[in-house]
Design a protein around this motif. Structure first.
Motif, short mmCIF file in Angstrom:
data_model
loop_
_atom_site.label_atom_id
_atom_site.label_comp_id
_atom_site.label_asym_id
_atom_site.label_seq_id
_atom_site.Cartn_x
_atom_site.Cartn_y
_atom_site.Cartn_z
N ARG A 110 0.99 -1.26 -0.13
CA ARG A 110 -0.40 -0.15 0.31
C ARG A 110 0.60 1.36 0.19
O ARG A 110 0.72 2.44 -0.53
N THR A 115 -3.25 -0.98 -4.40
CA THR A 115 -4.55 -1.33 -4.09
C THR A 115 -4.98 -2.12 -3.82
O THR A 115 -4.79 -2.99 -4.78
N ARG A 145 -1.30 -2.40 -9.27
CA ARG A 145 -0.76 -1.28 -9.42
C ARG A 145 -1.03 -0.73 -10.62
O ARG A 145 0.14 -1.77 -10.89
#
Length: 148
Positions: A110, A115, A145
């Motif tokens: 993160r 995500t 990503r």
């Protein structure tokens, strides 16, 4: 990278697999989906001791991190970030637009632009979905990503 460490590409896939096993990444070698290894990276010290590794692969035409780990004693040295940056640079150079992974340490990813995506919405190339331990006593996050 700290001069004590050396990041390089490697053909030593089996050595990396053993490193992943020692560092508690699950790997049984019996994957249900074909995986094409794209590039392997290692971080070693001056004695060629392996202290970090990453494997970039493709499954069903998508780039994935098929393994990434850093020896516990070196996890505060930014080695994981350096490995991740090498993988991201390779994907970008190859024209990839996204990188996927199954994270056992989602906080790290993160912080590096990934995500979480719903496992139900994830492409069918993470064998975790079919593991009997998945969501019972193992709770990895499927992450993505985007690459600009």
């Amino acid at each position: 990278m700290d001069e004590r460490f050396h990041l390089s590409e490697t053909e030593e896939y089996e050595r990396l697999v053993q490193f992943f096993v020692v560092n508690e990444l699950e790997f049984d070698g019996d994957e249900e989906v074909d995986t094409d290894i794209v590039r392997c990276y290692k971080v070693t010290d001056q004695k060629d001791s392996l202290i970090g590794a990453a494997v970039l692969a493709m499954r069903e035409g998508r780039y994935i991190i098929d393994g990434i780990a850093v020896d516990e004693a070196f996890r505060k040295e930014n080695i994981g970030r350096e490995l991740l940056n090498a993988v991201l640079a390779e994907v970008k150079q190859r024209g990839g637009d996204a990188l996927y992974l199954v994270a056992r340490a989602p906080g790290f990813f993160r912080r590096n632009g990934f995500t979480a995506i719903s496992p139900e919405d994830a492409p069918n190339f993470f064998e975790c979905k079919y593991c009997p331990q998945y969501q019972k006593n193992c709770f990895p996050e499927v992450m993505k990503r985007e690459i600009a």
